[in-house]
Structure formats: structure tokens, C-alpha cells
Design an enzyme around this catalytic site. Structure first.
Site, PDB file in Angstrom:
ATOM      1  CD  GLU A 135     -22.157  46.128  81.151  1.00  0.00           C
ATOM      2  OE1 GLU A 135     -22.123  45.243  82.030  1.00  0.00           O
ATOM      3  OE2 GLU A 135     -22.463  45.917  79.967  1.00  0.00           O
TER       4      GLU A 135
ATOM      5  NE  ARG B 143     -23.813  40.951  92.958  1.00  0.00           N
ATOM      6  CZ  ARG B 143     -24.116  41.816  91.992  1.00  0.00           C
ATOM      7  NH1 ARG B 143     -25.245  42.489  92.004  1.00  0.00           N
ATOM      8  NH2 ARG B 143     -23.314  41.989  90.994  1.00  0.00           N
TER       9      ARG B 143
ATOM     10  CE  LYS C 287     -26.065  47.124  86.071  1.00  0.00           C
ATOM     11  NZ  LYS C 287     -24.961  47.934  85.567  1.00  0.00           N
TER      12      LYS C 287
HETATM   13  P1  ATP Z   1     -25.839  43.065  87.080  1.00  0.00           P
HETATM   14  O1  ATP Z   1     -27.131  43.580  87.649  1.00  0.00           O
HETATM   15  O2  ATP Z   1     -25.967  42.771  85.641  1.00  0.00           O
HETATM   16  O3  ATP Z   1     -25.229  41.964  87.898  1.00  0.00           O
HETATM   17  P2  ATP Z   1     -23.968  44.862  88.233  1.00  0.00           P
HETATM   18  O4  ATP Z   1     -24.945  45.227  89.273  1.00  0.00           O
HETATM   19  O5  ATP Z   1     -22.786  44.035  88.570  1.00  0.00           O
HETATM   20  O6  ATP Z   1     -24.751  44.216  87.056  1.00  0.00           O
HETATM   21  P3  ATP Z   1     -22.185  46.984  87.442  1.00  0.00           P
HETATM   22  O7  ATP Z   1     -22.487  48.209  86.689  1.00  0.00           O
HETATM   23  O8  ATP Z   1     -21.151  46.080  86.892  1.00  0.00           O
HETATM   24  O9  ATP Z   1     -23.530  46.224  87.563  1.00  0.00           O
HETATM   25  O10 ATP Z   1     -21.817  47.361  88.928  1.00  0.00           O
HETATM   26  C1  ATP Z   1     -20.850  48.327  89.250  1.00  0.00           C
HETATM   27  C2  ATP Z   1     -20.234  47.990  90.565  1.00  0.00           C
HETATM   28  O11 ATP Z   1     -21.214  47.931  91.581  1.00  0.00           O
HETATM   29  C3  ATP Z   1     -19.548  46.645  90.530  1.00  0.00           C
HETATM   30  O12 ATP Z   1     -18.287  46.755  91.141  1.00  0.00           O
HETATM   31  C4  ATP Z   1     -20.446  45.753  91.309  1.00  0.00           C
HETATM   32  O13 ATP Z   1     -19.721  44.761  91.941  1.00  0.00           O
HETATM   33  C5  ATP Z   1     -21.105  46.713  92.282  1.00  0.00           C
HETATM   34  N1  ATP Z   1     -22.424  46.234  92.657  1.00  0.00           N
HETATM   35  C6  ATP Z   1     -23.426  45.904  91.834  1.00  0.00           C
HETATM   36  N2  ATP Z   1     -24.483  45.449  92.514  1.00  0.00           N
HETATM   37  C7  ATP Z   1     -24.160  45.508  93.828  1.00  0.00           C
HETATM   38  C8  ATP Z   1     -24.826  45.168  95.039  1.00  0.00           C
HETATM   39  N3  ATP Z   1     -26.071  44.687  95.032  1.00  0.00           N
HETATM   40  N4  ATP Z   1     -24.162  45.353  96.198  1.00  0.00           N
HETATM   41  C9  ATP Z   1     -22.928  45.851  96.200  1.00  0.00           C
HETATM   42  N5  ATP Z   1     -22.243  46.190  95.107  1.00  0.00           N
HETATM   43  C10 ATP Z   1     -22.837  46.021  93.922  1.00  0.00           C
END
Ligand code: ATP
Ligand code: MG
Length: 560
Positions: A36, A262, A272
Site C-alpha cells: 500500500e 511477519r 508504518k
Molecule cells: P502496516 O504497517 O500498516 O501493517 P503493511 O506493513 O501490511 O502495513 P503493506 O504495504 O500492506 O503494509 O505491505 C505489503 C506487503 O508486505 C504485504 O503483503 C504484507 O503482508 C507484507 N509485509 C508487511 N510487513 C511485513 C513484515 N514485517 N514481514 C513480512 N512481510 C510483511
């Protein structure tokens, strides 16, 4: 290579191998990375990027980059651009497959109309609070909305008028008609469209209704022909909705969603929202502050794409959330930099040394090895002379036991140069040591004594007349607590000593023109990366990481 030759290295790849054996998806493997655009990418995203792009590459498949831009109020072009730059820098390519969920707004709308026509969606006039109250809880079923059974014609009429802008924000929503008694709350008639007047970074003011992520995501996957939709564990409970929507719309070969854990890292935050807060409140210098866990912060700090990819490979892909020790990330960085970083000498806190018996004049040039790990990197000439600078820490007037470096009357080796012996310590009026006087032994040129006498320490140095002044920024962990997110306010755990700026450092002359991004190992001190703030003749270096590998120690202790 045939399907059966693939060796899976995690559970997702095992699923893919099975799918290929079963001939699913016509043998295709197609993944996507769906950020996003509401912030910069961080090291957690790198895990997802390596998994999605890496898995596609391994199985001869494709990986799309898709911006999940369904929430206009928080999204910005700046993020869209930085995300692309960071993925490219990590070493991955989406070729011509750059997509935006907003590309599908028209199609998504048509699919919603189809759901209405098949009595699988309805316009609901309950307020957000009322919807919540009707939803029930984990232990109590929800109640049907009083608007659940309005007819198809009325639903179509209202949905068309929602799009046309006839109703105020938040006054109505479109909901999937599933089951208000479903044990999974996500299946209790989830909202799939809302009214929101906000300019979108791509579609401007064309829309005043926006699809919800849970609705847009599976359909975007299906439109792009994604086979394996890999996301993080928090979406596990959303999978039934993912499957329901694709079945309700009758996609013949729908994508499937798989969840992995994650990445969490200690001594940092990865949400974020929190990262944005650090930037907005000026608690760091920006998204690319070298203390940030963002990809651009790590890059500015001196991390290499290889070190990040190797780290992501090493942590693996699991089904249970866990926190990884940041020491492991640093370990992979050191492994990589040790191989590739040329060595150089720098005095971070310089102390002047005059070698009284060395001839006055221009001095001489000595030969230094660029990287003992890689003879192919060759050697360089470094200037030596009567006056040099050493590190303040390398001298003690009253050396404690086990301090083997320079002290009054003691002899040490200057790296690539001579043995010197300290003959005099000069101090200022306050008693601070300002200058040492030494003698040198010309016979020890190159670093060994013909008479076989030994010294216990080798120290680094720079020429007083030819060294270049530099600024050196020493970074430490941004937080002084392993789990800052566990604190009442994560900002209370900010490490007040996370940045120390040394403005009077001296580096060997070859570094005067170091291009930003160039990484050196400053002998005995660590790895340092030229910062974009570097100006000609005035380099600025970030300490990337020190030399001591605490991860290797952890492993040694564990007997690995
Ligand atoms: P937020 O911080 O608001 O939870 P987000 O980190 O999920 O947002 P996105 O832009 O939706 O942000 O993430 C893009 C992709 O990266 C998604 O498929 C998400 O699952 C993955 N992702 C985000 N954070 C992690 C993480 N810490 N480890 C592994 N994958 C991640
Ligand atoms: Mg997300």
C-alpha cells in the site's frame, strides 16, 4: 528442468511443488508483491519481496508489483516512487507488470454490480457504529441489518447513486451478503464499498466510492492471473472471505492465499504508522535516516542488497510469528562487506604524533593491501611522514593490564609502516594530552624487525599533512529496549545516544572523493559508508556496523 526437480526450501514452495505436480494452473506460478503506497518499505517488506519475487524466479514464474491503492486518504506519489526504487535496488524486477488496484476500479465496480444482481451484496444504511453493534462478538452471533433484504432493483439504484455522489460520506455502504451468524467475524456481511470524498493519487476526484481492501485484493489477484497469493498471518482469518468472493464471482481458476509469519526485529519498530510518526515528529532526520529499518535507511547506512537478501534467506519462512535478533541482520552485512569493502585508515578522534627522528620533508609512500580477503582488489599507496595522527583510544598514559597499545616508553607497530616508541607526552594547560613524541626504527619498514623483536599491538594512523578532514556519524540502535512496541509509548524507548557526530575525523587522502554509497572498512573500527551529505573535499561517513560480530558469539555460545 521438470516440476519434480524443484527442491522446496519452505512450506510455501512445498505447496507450489505439489501444485505443479498436480498440474494446477497449467503449470504456471505467478505471485505479486502488493504494497500500500502509504509509507516507505522496511526490512519486513524485504522478506515479503524476497519471498514473492524469489519464489516466482525459482519456479520460472512471474511476480507482479501491484500497488494496493484503495485508501486515497493516506496514499501519496512519493511512496509509489520510493517503493519502486527500493525493490529495484534490492535486485528484483517486475518488467512490464506494474499494476495498481486503482486500475481496476471500473471492473471492481462491475463485479460489485454483479454481486448485487446475484443477491450476494446489498446497500446498507446503518451507521458505522450500528454496523459494529449488529456484528455481534466472538461468542454471540450478529443480527441481520434491517436493509439486508431490500430488493435487487433498489440496491442497484442506491449503489449507482452512491457512485454518482448523491449521498454524504459514510451514510451508506455496500456489504457482501454472507452470514451474520458465521463464527468468523469477517464473514458477517463485510463492508465492500464505502463513500469517501478524497482525491486519489491516480484517479483524482473521479470516484467518491472506494472498494475495501478485502474486496479489491482477491479480485485484483484474479484479474492478474495470480496463482499463489502470499501474505502475512494477520490475513489468515480473511481467507474465507477471499475464497467466498472469488467463488461468488465465478472465477474458474481462482488464486489461493497462503499466509506466512511477519518479520519482527528487536530494537526497532516496523509499523508504518510508528515510522511515519518518527519522521513527522522530527525524531529522525527522515524516512532514510540511517537508523531507520526502512530499505532507504538501510541503504544510506551502508547495507547492501546482497546482505539483505541473504538475511531474508537465512531467516526462512514460517507459520509462527517470531522476533529475529538484529544481530543476525548485522552478521549478514559483515559477511558481505568483509568480502567487498576496501580497507582504509581513518583517525576518528585524532591524536597528533611527531616522530622526532624521522627526516623533515615530504615523507614517503607505503604500500597497503586493499582487501586481505580478496587479493584481486590490489594495493594502494599511502603517504607517511614525520607527523601523523593516531586514534586517541590507542594511547594510554597509565595503561591498565592487557592494554597493549601505545604508552610511554612502549613500542607498537604502525600498520603498513614502522615500529614507533613513545618518548614524550605533551599536555595543554588543563592537562589534556595534545601531542605525543615518538621515535621510529627505520629497519622495521613494512612492519617487522630484522632482529626479530616483537610488539604486541598494531595501530592505524593517517598522515598529518595529507589526511582529509571528514565528518563521521556513529550510529547506535534507535531504541534502547528490545521491544519498543511493548512500551506504553514507543517513543519513551528512543536511545538518546543513537547518533554521535564526530566533526574532526581524518581519513586517508584517497577517500577525499568517495562517492556517496561507497563503503570502506576503516581498519580496526568497522564499516563506513559515504553519505549523500558528502561534499568534495569534505566526505561524510556513516558507520554502517562495527567489526565485532555479536551473532557469531551467540552461535558460539549455543555450541553451533
Ligand atoms: P502496516 O504497517 O500498516 O501493517 P503493511 O506493513 O501490511 O502495513 P503493506 O504495504 O500492506 O503494509 O505491505 C505489503 C506487503 O508486505 C504485504 O503483503 C504484507 O503482508 C507484507 N509485509 C508487511 N510487513 C511485513 C513484515 N514485517 N514481514 C513480512 N512481510 C510483511
Ligand atoms: Mg497491509
Amino acid at each position: 528442468m521438470t516440476e519434480t526437480d524443484y527442491v522446496a526450501s519452505n512450506f510455501i514452495q512445498e505447496i507450489i511443488v505439489e501444485d505443479l505436480k498436480a498440474g494446477k494452473n497449467g503449470g504456471r506460478v505467478h505471485t505479486r508483491f502488493p504494497p500500500e503506497p502509504n509509507g516507505y518499505l522496511h526490512i519486513g517488506h524485504a522478506k515479503s519481496i524476497c519471498l514473492n519475487f524469489g519464489t516466482a524466479a525459482k519456479f520460472n514464474g512471474l511476480c507482479n508489483l501491484r500497488f494496493d491503492d484503495t485508501n486515497p486518504s493516506k496514499e501519496e506519489v512519493e511512496y509509489v516512487e520510493s517503493i519502486q526504487e527500493d525493490i529495484r535496488w534490492l535486485g528484483f524486477s517486475w518488467d512490464d507488470r506494474l499494476f495498481y488496484a486503482s486500475d481496476y476500479f471500473e471492473k471492481l465496480y462491475e463485479y460489485a454490480v454483479r454481486l448485487i444482481k446475484t443477491d450476494q451484496a446489498y446497500v446498507c444504511d446503518l451507521s458505522a457504529d450500528e454496523i459494529r453493534a449488529y456484528r455481534g462478538t466472538l461468542t454471540e452471533p450478529g443480527r441481520n441489518s434491517p436493509y439486508r433484504d431490500r430488493g435487487t432493483a433498489e440496491n442497484l439504484n442506491l449503489f449507482t447513486r452512491m457512485r454518482a455522489g448523491e449521498f454524504p460520506d459514510g451514510s451508506r455502504v455496500l456489504r457482501a451478503k454472507i452470514d451474520m451468524a458465521a463464527p468468523n467475524l469477517n464473514m458477517r456481511d463485510p463492508v465492500i464499498y464505502r463513500i469517501l470524498r478524497a482525491a486519489h493519487h491516480r484517479t483524482g476526484d473521479r470516484w467518491c466510492i472506494y472498494p475495501m481492501y478485502d474486496y479489491a485484493h482477491p479480485i485484483s489477484d484474479a484479474i492478474e492471473g495470480i496463482t499463489h497469493s502470499i501474505c502475512t498471518l494477520e490475513f489468515e482469518d480473511h481467507r474465507p472471505l477471499y475464497d467466498w468472493l472469488l467463488a461468488a464471482l465465478g472465477f474458474p481458476e481462482p488464486p489461493h492465499q497462503y499466509e506466512f509469519a511477519r518479520l519482527g526485529l528487536n530494537y526497532t519498530v516496523m509499523s508504518k504508522r510508528k515510522l511515519l510518526q518518527l519522521v513527522k515528529e522530527g525524531l529522525v532526520s527522515g524516512w532514510n535516516d540511517p537508523r531507520m529499518p526502512t530499505i532507504c535507511g538501510l541503504r544510506r547506512r551502508g547495507y547492501t542488497p546482497e546482505s539483505i537478501r541473504n538475511f531474508c534467506e537465512a531467516i526462512g519462512v514460517a507459520k509462527a510469528n517470531s522476533t529475529v535478533d538484529v544481530a543476525l541482520l548485522e552478521h549478514h552485512l559483515r559477511e558481505d562487506l568483509n568480502r567487498r569493502a576496501p580497507r582504509a585508515m581513518a583517525a576518528l578522534r585524532p591524536l597528533k604524533v611527531v616522530i622526532d627522528n624521522y627526516p623533515e620533508g615530504p615523507g614517503e609512500e607505503l604500500e597497503a593491501v586493499n582487501n586481505p580477503e580478496d587479493p584481486g582488489m590490489g594495493t594502494r599507496k599511502i603517504p607517511f611522514g614525520r607527523e601523523i595522527y593516531i586514534e586517541q583510544d590507542d594511547f594510554r598514559e597509565d595503561p591498565p593490564t592487557k592494554f597493549y597499545r601505545l604508552a610511554p616508553g612502549r613500542e607498537v607497530r604502525l600498520r603498513y609502516a614502522y615500529f614507533i616508541k613513545c618518548t614524550e607526552v605533551r599536555k595543554d594547560a588543563e592537562g589534556n594530552i595534545v601531542e605525543l613524541h615518538c621515535s621510529y626504527d627505520p629497519a622495521t619498514r613494512g612492519g617487522s624487525a630484522p632482529d626479530g623483536r616483537q610488539v604486541k599491538a598494531t595501530i592505524h594512523w593517517v598522515s598529518a599533512t595529507q589526511a582529509v578532514p571528514a565528518e563521521v556519524r556513529l550510529y547506535d540502535r534507535l531504541f534502547n529496549r528490545g521491544n519498543p512496541s511493548g512500551a506504553e509509548d514507543f517513543r519513551d524507548c528512543l536511545n538518546p545516544d543513537s547518533l554521535q557526530v564526530l566533526t574532526a575525523a581524518l581519513v586517508e587522502p584517497g577517500l577525499a572523493t568517495a562517492a556517496p554509497g561507497t563503503i570502506y572498512q576503516f581498519e580496526r573500527q568497522g564499516y563506513f559508508c559515504a553519505d549523500p551529505d558528502t561534499r568534495p573535499g569534505r566526505p561524510v561517513f556513516n558507520r554502517t556496523v562495527g567489526l565485532r560480530d555479536s551473532w557469531a558469539k551467540i552461535e558460539a555460545k549455543a555450541g553451533k
